[in-house]
Structure formats: C-alpha cells, structure tokens
Design a protein around this motif. Structure first.
Motif, PDB file in Angstrom:
ATOM      1  N   VAL A 157       0.869  -1.172   0.000  1.00 41.44           N
ATOM      2  CA  VAL A 157       0.000   0.000   0.000  1.00 41.44           C
ATOM      3  C   VAL A 157       0.906   1.222   0.000  1.00 41.44           C
ATOM      4  O   VAL A 157       1.663   1.442   0.946  1.00 41.44           O
ATOM      5  CB  VAL A 157      -0.934   0.020   1.222  1.00 41.44           C
ATOM      6  CG1 VAL A 157      -1.829   1.264   1.191  1.00 41.44           C
ATOM      7  CG2 VAL A 157      -1.774  -1.249   1.266  1.00 41.44           C
ATOM      8  N   ALA A 158       0.850   1.993  -1.086  1.00 46.24           N
ATOM      9  CA  ALA A 158       1.693   3.179  -1.219  1.00 46.24           C
ATOM     10  C   ALA A 158       0.853   4.430  -1.014  1.00 46.24           C
ATOM     11  O   ALA A 158      -0.264   4.528  -1.524  1.00 46.24           O
ATOM     12  CB  ALA A 158       2.340   3.205  -2.605  1.00 46.24           C
ATOM     13  N   ASN A 159       1.392   5.383  -0.266  1.00 45.30           N
ATOM     14  CA  ASN A 159       0.672   6.642  -0.079  1.00 45.30           C
ATOM     15  C   ASN A 159       1.660   7.783   0.092  1.00 45.30           C
ATOM     16  O   ASN A 159       2.866   7.574   0.223  1.00 45.30           O
ATOM     17  CB  ASN A 159      -0.304   6.568   1.107  1.00 45.30           C
ATOM     18  CG  ASN A 159       0.384   6.176   2.401  1.00 45.30           C
ATOM     19  OD1 ASN A 159       1.563   6.427   2.595  1.00 45.30           O
ATOM     20  ND2 ASN A 159      -0.357   5.558   3.305  1.00 45.30           N
ATOM     21  N   GLY A 188      -1.421  11.397  10.264  1.00 41.57           N
ATOM     22  CA  GLY A 188      -2.226  12.097  11.260  1.00 41.57           C
ATOM     23  C   GLY A 188      -3.624  12.443  10.808  1.00 41.57           C
ATOM     24  O   GLY A 188      -4.460  12.828  11.620  1.00 41.57           O
ATOM     25  N   ALA A 189      -3.925  12.301   9.496  1.00 42.23           N
ATOM     26  CA  ALA A 189      -5.247  12.655   8.975  1.00 42.23           C
ATOM     27  C   ALA A 189      -6.199  11.463   9.098  1.00 42.23           C
ATOM     28  O   ALA A 189      -5.784  10.324   9.278  1.00 42.23           O
ATOM     29  CB  ALA A 189      -5.140  13.102   7.522  1.00 42.23           C
ATOM     30  N   ASP A 190      -7.491  11.738   8.976  1.00 47.05           N
ATOM     31  CA  ASP A 190      -8.498  10.671   9.007  1.00 47.05           C
ATOM     32  C   ASP A 190      -8.774  10.099   7.622  1.00 47.05           C
ATOM     33  O   ASP A 190      -9.290   8.996   7.501  1.00 47.05           O
ATOM     34  CB  ASP A 190      -9.812  11.196   9.605  1.00 47.05           C
ATOM     35  CG  ASP A 190      -9.674  11.533  11.078  1.00 47.05           C
ATOM     36  OD1 ASP A 190      -8.985  10.774  11.797  1.00 47.05           O
ATOM     37  OD2 ASP A 190     -10.235  12.558  11.508  1.00 47.05           O
ATOM     38  N   ARG A 191      -8.464  10.870   6.583  1.00 48.01           N
ATOM     39  CA  ARG A 191      -8.675  10.422   5.207  1.00 48.01           C
ATOM     40  C   ARG A 191      -7.326  10.189   4.529  1.00 48.01           C
ATOM     41  O   ARG A 191      -6.298  10.713   4.960  1.00 48.01           O
ATOM     42  CB  ARG A 191      -9.487  11.449   4.411  1.00 48.01           C
ATOM     43  CG  ARG A 191     -10.900  11.630   4.958  1.00 48.01           C
ATOM     44  CD  ARG A 191     -11.701  12.586   4.094  1.00 48.01           C
ATOM     45  NE  ARG A 191     -11.913  12.095   2.739  1.00 48.01           N
ATOM     46  CZ  ARG A 191     -12.861  11.222   2.395  1.00 48.01           C
ATOM     47  NH1 ARG A 191     -13.694  10.754   3.313  1.00 48.01           N
ATOM     48  NH2 ARG A 191     -12.980  10.823   1.142  1.00 48.01           N
ATOM     49  N   THR A 192      -7.344   9.400   3.465  1.00 45.18           N
ATOM     50  CA  THR A 192      -6.096   9.053   2.805  1.00 45.18           C
ATOM     51  C   THR A 192      -6.320   8.802   1.328  1.00 45.18           C
ATOM     52  O   THR A 192      -7.453   8.567   0.879  1.00 45.18           O
ATOM     53  CB  THR A 192      -5.474   7.795   3.458  1.00 45.18           C
ATOM     54  OG1 THR A 192      -4.173   7.572   2.920  1.00 45.18           O
ATOM     55  CG2 THR A 192      -6.335   6.566   3.221  1.00 45.18           C
ATOM     56  N   LYS A 193      -5.256   8.877   0.581  1.00 46.70           N
ATOM     57  CA  LYS A 193      -5.202   8.421  -0.802  1.00 46.70           C
ATOM     58  C   LYS A 193      -4.110   7.364  -0.861  1.00 46.70           C
ATOM     59  O   LYS A 193      -3.010   7.573  -0.350  1.00 46.70           O
ATOM     60  CB  LYS A 193      -4.869   9.570  -1.750  1.00 46.70           C
ATOM     61  CG  LYS A 193      -5.923  10.661  -1.835  1.00 46.70           C
ATOM     62  CD  LYS A 193      -5.476  11.753  -2.800  1.00 46.70           C
ATOM     63  CE  LYS A 193      -6.500  12.871  -2.884  1.00 46.70           C
ATOM     64  NZ  LYS A 193      -6.053  13.957  -3.809  1.00 46.70           N
ATOM     65  N   ALA A 194      -4.401   6.248  -1.489  1.00 45.37           N
ATOM     66  CA  ALA A 194      -3.431   5.158  -1.485  1.00 45.37           C
ATOM     67  C   ALA A 194      -3.513   4.371  -2.787  1.00 45.37           C
ATOM     68  O   ALA A 194      -4.495   4.456  -3.534  1.00 45.37           O
ATOM     69  CB  ALA A 194      -3.674   4.237  -0.288  1.00 45.37           C
ATOM     70  N   ASP A 204       0.041  -4.492 -11.720  1.00 48.35           N
ATOM     71  CA  ASP A 204      -0.933  -3.413 -11.766  1.00 48.35           C
ATOM     72  C   ASP A 204      -0.994  -2.693 -10.424  1.00 48.35           C
ATOM     73  O   ASP A 204      -0.358  -3.082  -9.457  1.00 48.35           O
ATOM     74  CB  ASP A 204      -2.324  -3.943 -12.158  1.00 48.35           C
ATOM     75  CG  ASP A 204      -2.841  -4.997 -11.195  1.00 48.35           C
ATOM     76  OD1 ASP A 204      -2.255  -5.155 -10.104  1.00 48.35           O
ATOM     77  OD2 ASP A 204      -3.833  -5.669 -11.525  1.00 48.35           O
ATOM     78  N   ALA A 205      -1.766  -1.620 -10.408  1.00 46.82           N
ATOM     79  CA  ALA A 205      -1.971  -0.842  -9.186  1.00 46.82           C
ATOM     80  C   ALA A 205      -3.392  -0.303  -9.196  1.00 46.82           C
ATOM     81  O   ALA A 205      -3.887   0.140 -10.242  1.00 46.82           O
ATOM     82  CB  ALA A 205      -0.970   0.305  -9.091  1.00 46.82           C
ATOM     83  N   ALA A 206      -4.067  -0.374  -8.039  1.00 45.40           N
ATOM     84  CA  ALA A 206      -5.445   0.107  -7.907  1.00 45.40           C
ATOM     85  C   ALA A 206      -5.485   1.265  -6.932  1.00 45.40           C
ATOM     86  O   ALA A 206      -4.815   1.246  -5.890  1.00 45.40           O
ATOM     87  CB  ALA A 206      -6.364  -1.023  -7.433  1.00 45.40           C
ATOM     88  N   ARG A 207      -6.280   2.283  -7.258  1.00 47.27           N
ATOM     89  CA  ARG A 207      -6.359   3.480  -6.422  1.00 47.27           C
ATOM     90  C   ARG A 207      -7.448   3.333  -5.360  1.00 47.27           C
ATOM     91  O   ARG A 207      -8.485   2.719  -5.601  1.00 47.27           O
ATOM     92  CB  ARG A 207      -6.654   4.712  -7.265  1.00 47.27           C
ATOM     93  CG  ARG A 207      -5.550   5.109  -8.214  1.00 47.27           C
ATOM     94  CD  ARG A 207      -5.931   6.355  -8.990  1.00 47.27           C
ATOM     95  NE  ARG A 207      -4.900   6.743  -9.947  1.00 47.27           N
ATOM     96  CZ  ARG A 207      -4.801   6.245 -11.170  1.00 47.27           C
ATOM     97  NH1 ARG A 207      -5.679   5.352 -11.587  1.00 47.27           N
ATOM     98  NH2 ARG A 207      -3.837   6.649 -11.972  1.00 47.27           N
ATOM     99  N   TYR A 208      -7.181   3.956  -4.218  1.00 50.32           N
ATOM    100  CA  TYR A 208      -8.190   4.096  -3.160  1.00 50.32           C
ATOM    101  C   TYR A 208      -8.155   5.529  -2.665  1.00 50.32           C
ATOM    102  O   TYR A 208      -7.075   6.100  -2.453  1.00 50.32           O
ATOM    103  CB  TYR A 208      -7.919   3.148  -1.980  1.00 50.32           C
ATOM    104  CG  TYR A 208      -8.841   3.424  -0.803  1.00 50.32           C
ATOM    105  CD1 TYR A 208     -10.076   2.811  -0.707  1.00 50.32           C
ATOM    106  CD2 TYR A 208      -8.480   4.340   0.189  1.00 50.32           C
ATOM    107  CE1 TYR A 208     -10.932   3.088   0.344  1.00 50.32           C
ATOM    108  CE2 TYR A 208      -9.336   4.627   1.241  1.00 50.32           C
ATOM    109  CZ  TYR A 208     -10.562   3.993   1.314  1.00 50.32           C
ATOM    110  OH  TYR A 208     -11.411   4.286   2.353  1.00 50.32           O
ATOM    111  N   GLU A 209      -9.334   6.095  -2.443  1.00 52.70           N
ATOM    112  CA  GLU A 209      -9.434   7.417  -1.829  1.00 52.70           C
ATOM    113  C   GLU A 209     -10.625   7.408  -0.887  1.00 52.70           C
ATOM    114  O   GLU A 209     -11.745   7.068  -1.277  1.00 52.70           O
ATOM    115  CB  GLU A 209      -9.598   8.511  -2.876  1.00 52.70           C
ATOM    116  CG  GLU A 209      -9.635   9.912  -2.276  1.00 52.70           C
ATOM    117  CD  GLU A 209      -9.607  11.019  -3.320  1.00 52.70           C
ATOM    118  OE1 GLU A 209      -9.730  12.200  -2.931  1.00 52.70           O
ATOM    119  OE2 GLU A 209      -9.460  10.702  -4.520  1.00 52.70           O
TER     120      GLU A 209
END
Length: 406
Positions: free
Chosen positions: A353-355, A361-367, A374-379
C-alpha cells in the motif's frame, strides 16, 4: 465498520441506560441502522422518545399482536444482530432460562432460536457481577454463541464497556468471519530513537492507519496482535498514545525503538498467518547519551541504519504473507508505484500500500494497492482503507474475493 448492518438495540433497567443515546449515535455513525427495544425498567431511566430520537426509528416498548420480536429477530427478521446494552443481571439470568417477560428478553429468545447473532454488554454493581448464579448464566449464554462485551471494573461497579468495544464486537458478530481462526500481526505508529534521557528521534505517524487495519481484521473474525510504537507529534485534539495491555480489538505490544519493534514482531509472528507492516519505523538510530545533551552548543548526530523489519521477517518466515506500506513525499504517483514495486520484489510481499506522507495524522487518505503488474487506487477514510486491506488479506489466506487482488 457497520455499513449496511441492522442493529436491534435492547435497553434494560441499568443506570448505564443513560449512555444509550450516545451509543445509538455511534452505531449510526459507523453505518448501522438501529431500532430500539426497551424494558419497562429502562423506560424509568431514559424516556423512549430519547431512544427514538437517537435511532430515528420507532421504539418497541411492548410486544403486541404485531409480534414485534419476530419482525425484528425471527427467521428473515429485520435485525442482523441483537445488541443488549446495557444488560442487567436480571436480564442475563432470564435469557439463560428462556424467561420472556420483557420485550428485550422476548427478542433474545427469538434471536437465539433463529440464529440471529446476539451481543450482550453487562452493567451492574460488581458484587452482582461476581454472583455465582450470574456467572453461571453468562457462561451458559456464552456457550450458545452469544458474544459478551466485558464490562470495565471500576469503583465497585461492572461498568458498561466503551462504545468502541461494543461497536467492534457488534461488527465482529454481524460479520461473515472471513478471517476466523487466523492470527494477524500488525505494526503501527512510529518508533522513537533515544538521543538522551529526554529527547527522541521520531516521525509524524499517528498510528491511525494501523489501528484501522486492526479493527477491520478483528471485525472479520481474526485474532489481532498490534505491535504499537510512539504516536508522533500531533495536535492535542488527536489520539493520545495507547496504554499498555488490551484494546477492544487487539492484544497490544507497546514498543519504543525500531529494535524493540523488530523483536516484538518476531515474537508475535511465531504463529501468525499474516503480517501487516504499517508502522513508520525509523531507518536510522543513534547512540544514546547517558545524560541530557546541553543546549547552546553545535552538535552533530552519527546515524546508524536499522535493520529492515520486513526483510528480517521474510528471512525468518519465507512462506508468511506480508503486506507492506510505503510512504513517499514526491507526490509523483509513478514514482510511488516504482518504489513500492522495488520493496514488493525485494521482500516477496503479497502487495504494498503506497501513499503520500502528507496523510500522516489525517483521518482520510489516498493510497495505491501495488502488485507486480498493476496498481489500484483508493481514496477515502483510513477506516475504509483498513476494510479493503482486511478483505485483501482474507483473499490471500482464505480465498475470499477482493477487488484489490488479481
């Protein structure tokens, strides 16, 4: 954590019923739909209108010809889980004896007969909790598969468990158990390398991501060991460092330095099914001074590299599935994927998992879920990412489906 879950909330006549409104709000904040069921004694402590407001649904205060207990907890009933919180000694004893003289106990008998999961959070004075008959009733009901959320023993009282503990056990009871009978080890937080008795070299990790993964794995049935380091520099409104001992969803092994985290993780992985390396572990350590370094003088630090935890664990456990995390500061997605794949290949990881380090420290993330091809995005939220990681682990160890795995 409770998205799409219907919770029938049974409220009985403990003074802890005053916490019901906030508990109902928390269940809903976690995604659940909630309907309340109250005994007559509970209505003497908290008004049904308050529970109706908190749940945004009609409240069951008596069983009528509409057979509310069957509608809620019977075969094909509305509820995915019956939560009784708080549960008095009287109510637990009645459930053990199939005595159905309140709406809550009638719902309990119906749920147990229909195999609807039941979670009970007791609350009473400590001598009542220690009564042999109450303990026997708890054991009897627990043997039927009912989940008990252990109370907090304080000030001579068995106080109702925390909202976090109750929510975690409701999620676990209502879940599909895709990680049941597995042991997941998760590293989390930052490490701190001592410069002297006062100062440490650390980083900004809050540990939120690791704890989110731990909660998600617990909700899916796993036994979780959380090797937790420092909580780095954060505003005072954010979480404080974890205490020693137990969390509702994990056994905690608190550590400080990178060396301590490596040793604790080695021990925990002796019988692990998966390791998730989320912690922001220091790449360097220093020789600690015996006394405080005095200010006002120019100083330089000689940094010594620390062993890579995932490389050490891979050498010790060649077949262990390991999930890695890779934080970068460039903001370049292609570069993040390249660095993640280098780590993936070097240590033989299941996925990485790359970010961007800006999410610390944040509650939200992009990873990015990075694999060889391959690579799949999460936000979204870190809680949501924790759930996706847990589902991907289930796909690895148990054959379940995950959109983030081939």
């Amino acid at each position: 954590m409770l998205e799409g879950i219907n919770v029938a909330l049974g409220v009985t006549g403990s003074i802890a019923a005053v916490k019901t409104v906030e508990l109902a709000h928390e269940l809903r904040r976690q995604g659940a739909d909630v309907r309340g069921v109250m005994t007559g004694s509970a209505q003497g402590i908290i008004h049904p209108w308050a529970v109706e407001f908190a749940t945004d649904n009609d409240i069951v205060t008596e069983i009528t010809g509409s057979v509310e207990h069957v509608d809620l907890c019977g075969y094909d009933g509305w509820a995915d889980v019956l939560l009784i919180a708080p549960a008095t000694a009287n109510t637990v004893g009645k459930i053990a004896g199939a005595v159905d003289d309140t709406p809550v106990t009638t719902c309990a008998t119906t749920a147990l007969g229909a195999d609807t999961p039941v979670v009970i959070a007791p609350a009473m004075h400590e001598p009542m909790y220690d009564h042999p008959g109450v303990l026997e009733a708890i054991d009897t009901v627990a043997d039927w598969g009912v989940e008990f959320v252990d109370p907090r023993i304080e000030e001579g009282k068995a106080k109702i468990a925390s909202e976090e503990a109750i929510v975690c056990d409701v999620a676990r009871a209502a879940g599909k158990g895709v990680l049941e009978d597995t042991h997941i080890v998760i590293t989390s937080g930052a490490t701190g390398e001592s410069l002297d008795p006062v100062r440490v070299l650390t980083n900004r990790s809050s540990g939120k991501m690791g704890r989110a993964v731990a909660k998600a794995c617990y909700a899916r049935g796993a036994d979780v060991t959380l090797v937790h380091g420092f909580v780095g520099p954060q505003p005072v409104t954010r979480d404080a460092a974890l205490p020693d001992g137990e969390l509702p969803y994990a056994t905690v092994r608190p550590v400080e330095s990178a060396a301590e985290m490596l040793e604790a993780t080695r021990e925990a992985c002796s019988d692990a099914d998966t390791l998730v390396s989320v912690a922001a572990i220091s790449d360097y350590t220093v020789e600690e001074r015996d006394e405080k370094i005095r200010s006002g003088q120019e100083r330089s630090l000689e940094l010594e590299p620390t062993p890579k935890l995932i490389d050490e664990l891979r050498a010790a456990h060649p077949e262990l599935p390991i999930v890695g995390f890779k934080a970068e500061t460039s903001g370049d997605e292609a570069a993040m994927i390249e660095q993640a794949r280098e780590t993936l290949s070097r240590a033989g990881l299941a996925f990485v998992v790359a970010n961007d380090a800006s999410v610390m420290g944040a509650d939200r993330t992009k990873a990015l879920f990075v694999h060889e091809e391959d690579a799949a995005r999460y936000e979204g939220t870190k809680a949501g990412l924790g759930g996706e990681i847990a589902d991907s682990i289930a796909a690895i160890v148990g054959g379940a489906q995950s959109k983030y795995l081939d």
